[in-house]
Design an enzyme around this catalytic site. Structure first.
Site, short mmCIF file in Angstrom:
data_model
loop_
_atom_site.label_atom_id
_atom_site.label_comp_id
_atom_site.label_asym_id
_atom_site.label_seq_id
_atom_site.Cartn_x
_atom_site.Cartn_y
_atom_site.Cartn_z
CG HIS A 1 18.28 12.79 21.62
ND1 HIS A 1 18.35 12.02 20.50
CD2 HIS A 1 19.44 13.49 21.66
CE1 HIS A 1 19.50 12.23 19.89
NE2 HIS A 1 20.18 13.12 20.57
CB ILE B 1 23.00 13.02 23.46
CG1 ILE B 1 21.97 12.50 24.48
CG2 ILE B 1 24.20 12.08 23.36
CD1 ILE B 1 21.26 11.22 24.07
NE ARG B 2 29.88 14.04 20.71
CZ ARG B 2 30.96 14.81 20.71
NH1 ARG B 2 31.47 15.25 21.86
NH2 ARG B 2 31.54 15.14 19.59
CD GLU C 1 15.09 10.43 20.32
OE1 GLU C 1 14.46 11.49 20.44
OE2 GLU C 1 16.32 10.39 20.09
N GLY D 1 22.37 10.88 16.10
CA GLY D 1 23.45 9.94 15.83
C GLY D 1 24.68 10.77 15.54
CD GLU D 2 29.21 12.41 14.21
OE1 GLU D 2 29.20 12.56 15.44
OE2 GLU D 2 29.40 13.34 13.41
CB SER D 3 25.49 15.28 11.39
OG SER D 3 26.63 15.89 11.95
CB CYS E 1 20.31 15.39 17.98
SG CYS E 1 21.81 15.78 18.89
N1 GLN Z 1 27.24 15.70 17.71
C1 GLN Z 1 26.51 14.89 16.78
C2 GLN Z 1 26.73 15.33 15.35
O1 GLN Z 1 27.43 16.24 15.09
C3 GLN Z 1 25.03 14.93 17.09
C4 GLN Z 1 24.75 14.21 18.39
C5 GLN Z 1 23.41 13.56 18.46
O2 GLN Z 1 22.73 13.37 17.45
N2 GLN Z 1 23.02 13.14 19.63
O3 GLN Z 1 26.16 14.75 14.46
#
Ligand code: GLN
Length: 197
Positions: free
Chosen positions: A171, A135-136, A173, A47-49, A79
């Site tokens: 990922h 993913i990023r 999942e 997600g987004e940390s 991630c």
């Molecule tokens: N770039 C996101 C972050 O810094 C991580 C991306 C992801 O969890 N798919 O949290």
């Protein structure tokens, strides 16, 4: 074994619950400190940390989770979840904090803008090749002496384990791979963590 928890503050927790369902493991969503005593292990999703960091403080799960991590509780970060388990974040925001536990430095968004999302085959531990999504994604920039590398992508470390903590950049999942979750469930069985009230 108690169910496995999936931290459900933000990110793709539903996909993790589905992956656990596929391998026959009961999962519950974790949003409150009390929920942590009902599980044998925890998955921190992607997600987004920065958002997971903020929400973990608002929902008061940060401090009890850090205590659990320090007492040997099994936790699997994917991630953004890997970033949350890292002792040090490179290219974080100025106020961003992790839970820590893994003696590693992670670099956020390490693959740059051109290829910031892609699928690839990765050799994971003894499981052979798994087809997964980046993913990023972060990469593990440095590892301490107690950290075991479980997968690399090219020369970059993308999966690590230290005691009962597992962290991966990618990922499984998202592409329906179950091998990494099965690996974590075995870690949880081996740990057989007992909560103290
Ligand atoms: N770039 C996101 C972050 O810094 C991580 C991306 C992801 O969890 N798919 O949290």
């Amino acid at each position: 074994m108690l169910p496995i928890g999936v931290l459900a503050l933000q990110g793709d927790f539903r996909e993790h619950i589905e992956t656990l369902r596929v391998i026959g493991v009961q999962a519950i969503e974790i949003r409150k400190p009390d929920d942590l005593s009902k599980i044998s292990g925890l998955i921190i999703p992607g997600g987004e940390s920065t958002v997971i960091d903020k929400l973990s403080k608002i929902f008061s799960v940060r401090e009890p989770l850090i205590k659990l991590i320090q007492s040997g509780f099994p936790v699997f970060g994917t991630c953004a979840g890997l970033i949350m388990l890292a002792n040090k974040i490179i290219d974080g925001t100025p106020t961003q904090e992790s839970f820590g536990g893994l003696d590693i430095e992670v670099r956020r968004n390490a693959f740059g803008s051109q290829v910031d999302s892609f699928e690839a085959d990765v050799e994971f531990a003894d499981s052979g090749s798994v087809h997964v999504a980046f993913i990023r994604a972060p990469i593990v920039a440095t590892v301490g002496s107690e950290v075991e590398t479980l997968a690399k992508f090219g020369s970059d470390i993308v999966a690590v384990r230290q005691d009962n903590l597992l962290g991966i950049s990618f990922h499984p999942e998202v592409t329906g791979v179950t091998a990494v979750h099965e690996y974590f469930i075995q870690m949880c069985r081996d740990a057989n963590f007992q909560h103290h009230k």
